[in-house]
Design an enzyme around this catalytic site. Structure first.
Site, mmCIF file in Angstrom:
data_model
loop_
_atom_site.group_PDB
_atom_site.id
_atom_site.type_symbol
_atom_site.label_atom_id
_atom_site.label_comp_id
_atom_site.label_asym_id
_atom_site.label_seq_id
_atom_site.Cartn_x
_atom_site.Cartn_y
_atom_site.Cartn_z
ATOM 1 N N GLU A 178 -32.469 -1.553 55.236
ATOM 2 C CA GLU A 178 -31.357 -2.435 54.276
ATOM 3 C C GLU A 178 -30.595 -3.561 55.311
ATOM 4 O O GLU A 178 -30.083 -4.550 54.878
ATOM 5 C CB GLU A 178 -30.441 -1.647 53.391
ATOM 6 N N HIS A 196 -33.737 -11.942 51.161
ATOM 7 C CA HIS A 196 -33.777 -10.430 51.207
ATOM 8 C C HIS A 196 -35.057 -9.558 51.858
ATOM 9 O O HIS A 196 -34.931 -8.751 52.788
ATOM 10 C CB HIS A 196 -33.105 -9.707 50.063
ATOM 11 N N GLU A 197 -35.941 -10.043 50.929
ATOM 12 C CA GLU A 197 -37.155 -9.151 51.119
ATOM 13 C C GLU A 197 -37.831 -9.522 52.356
ATOM 14 O O GLU A 197 -38.619 -8.640 52.959
ATOM 15 C CB GLU A 197 -38.111 -9.142 49.952
ATOM 16 N N HIS A 228 -36.732 -7.394 55.136
ATOM 17 C CA HIS A 228 -37.515 -6.107 55.068
ATOM 18 C C HIS A 228 -38.924 -6.118 55.689
ATOM 19 O O HIS A 228 -39.204 -5.362 56.404
ATOM 20 C CB HIS A 228 -37.685 -5.551 53.508
HETATM 21 MG MG MG Z 1 -33.375 -3.891 50.005
#
Ligand code: MG
Length: 498
Positions: free
Chosen positions: A297, A267-268, A271
């Site tokens: 996001e 997830h990160e 980003h």
């Molecule tokens: Mg996030």
């Protein structure tokens, strides 16, 4: 050269000090969450607030204001130049519309409220937090009025977190999602093809071993560890970008349920990739950053859910998992895939699966909107929360800590933030749809660890622009439409009901 107009060029140069202050503040923020000794917090908070005041002074200086007004009147600005004017104008407006005493009050109340929210959650006692939440709601109303709105006061607050997002967008999206997600959830639960629980959730792991796994996966994804990026540990995983060439992510090691740490890393990574792929020519300028929380996001959810929770990705990383996690010796890629994709109605947002997640957001968006206009009172909030949970997700919190007190957001004075999480899920599915059009062998590429072309595609469509275009404009430019919920539903149906 991206900036040619002399007025815009001068503006960008004059604002480099703001960029430098943001750079310092980002590093200080990252440090506070990772390596700073505990008691450094007071001095760090003071230093951060002094920097914020200084930035405010600069952005509201007559010199900058004049330059922006002059820049606005220039003819034939290119898209980057228009982007600079848009972003700086927005910053000036935000900084000038709310009186300094309200900003100070907001900072003070949210600091106190966060403290009492923690105590309230620990003691499972809503009455401790209640007076602070009342103040926060009242203040949010005032702030919305200072900022100005046309259709709904919630509009002004939404716009703080997602430029251009309106209540009617949020209503349209959730009205579309709610019945469809509930139907899909019902079908998944009754078919039993995806497990509600998995025995691997309980198995303990060695954090050092899992760290090796995370690094191997990041290398596979092409994350430039050491040269332009870092992976560290923090209580709550986050990404902090100091600039285009220094982007840092964190994860946590809870010691059980290893997918949580891996998927938070992926997830990160999403980003971080956004920040790393911004056009280098935008470095140290007002548009050299991701454009909004929702678009950001979208990038993280794309990697976490669309890629990270896919069968093909799980198969690609299974050899790494088995090499470092001995307890997986009797499990194959398919077992691990189902472990990565348990689906169940649950109480806690941060632990929710990709099917039920948006229902948790819907509940929060609905409640904060109602609180804001006084349709419900803070007093009634815990009971209404529980009632909605039961209606929407089919589970009822047994206490306040797993109900109305679970999230920190409202205590920090952030009302209007939650919907950006759902926008992220929508943007991720939207990207998947258009990516599949351009790259029909997407899932083969995921299986074959061929991630570069996917990243290049994201770079061209979204990442390289930084904040050049406002979120809705960026989506229109990339996909010919704005936030569109149907691809998310199509994705869920394809994945879970095929
Ligand atoms: Mg996030």
């Amino acid at each position: 050269m991206v900036f040619q107009n002399p007025v815009v060029k001068e503006l960008v140069e004059k604002l480099r000090i703001i960029w430098a202050l943001n750079h310092a503040s980002a590093l200080m923020g990252w440090d506070a969450e990772t390596y700073m000794p505990k008691e450094g917090i007071k001095e760090r908070a003071l230093a951060q607030s002094e920097i914020a005041i200084l930035k405010q002074k600069i952005i509201l200086s007559p010199e900058i204001k004049k330059l922006v007004e002059k820049a606005e009147k220039q003819e034939d600005l290119n898209d980057y130049e228009k982007g600079v004017v848009r972003v700086v104008k927005r910053d000036i407006e935000k900084a000038s519309k709310i009186p300094p005493e309200i900003i100070a009050e907001h900072a003070r109340i949210s600091q106190e409220a966060t403290q009492y929210w923690r105590i309230a959650k620990e003691k499972n006692d809503f009455t401790i937090f209640k007076p602070y939440l009342e103040k926060i709601v009242e203040l949010a109303r005032k702030i919305a009025d200072y900022l100005g709105w046309e259709e709904h006061p919630y509009d002004a607050l939404l716009d703080l977190f997602e430029e251009g997002l309106r209540t009617r967008d949020v209503d349209r999206i959730f009205n579309y999602l709610e019945p469809r997600i509930r139907k899909i959830l019902e079908k998944i639960m009754s078919s039993g093809r995806y497990p509600a629980e998995h025995e691997l959730e309980k198995i303990k792991y060695d954090p050092d071993k899992l760290r090796e796994v995370n690094i191997k996966i990041l290398e596979l994804l092409g994350f430039p560890l050491g040269s332009r990026a870092r992976l560290d540990v923090s209580a709550h995983p986050f990404t902090q970008s100091m600039g285009i060439k220094d982007v840092r992510i964190t994860t946590r090691y809870e010691g059980f349920d290893f997918k949580r740490s891996i998927l938070s890393v992926v997830h990160e990574f999403g980003h971080a990739l956004y920040q790393l792929q911004i056009d280098e020519r935008l470095m140290a300028t007002p548009i050299g950053d991701g454009v909004s929380l929702g678009i950001h996001e979208g990038q993280s959810r794309f990697w976490e859910n669309i890629v990270g929770r896919s069968k093909e990705f799980v198969e690609a990383v299974t050899p790494i998992l088995k090499q470092y996690l001995g307890f997986l010796k009797d499990y194959d890629a398919e077992d691990i895939y189902y472990y990565f994709n348990t689906v169940r109605p649950s109480l806690i947002r941060t632990e929710a699966d990709e099917v039920t997640y948006n229902l948790h957001i819907l509940l929060r968006a609905k409640l904060e909107k109602q609180l804001l206009v006084g349709e419900i009172k803070v007093d009634e909030l815990p009971e209404i929360w529980n009632q909605y949970m039961e209606e929407l997700i089919g589970v009822r919190p047994r206490n306040y800590s797993e109900g109305v007190l679970q999230d920190i957001h409202w205590s920090m004075g952030t009302i209007g933030y939650f919907p950006t999480y759902t926008l992220g899920n929508l943007v991720a599915a939207q990207m998947r749809h258009y990516l599949l059009n351009d790259m029909p062998d997407l899932y083969e590429k995921i299986l074959n660890k061929d991630y570069k072309p996917i990243q290049e595609w994201q770079k061209e469509k979204i990442h390289k622009w930084g904040s050049t275009y406002a979120p809705k404009e960026l989506l229109r430019k990339a996909f010919g439409e704005e936030y569109e919920p149907k691809y998310f539903i199509e994705y869920l149906e394809w994945k879970y009901l095929r």
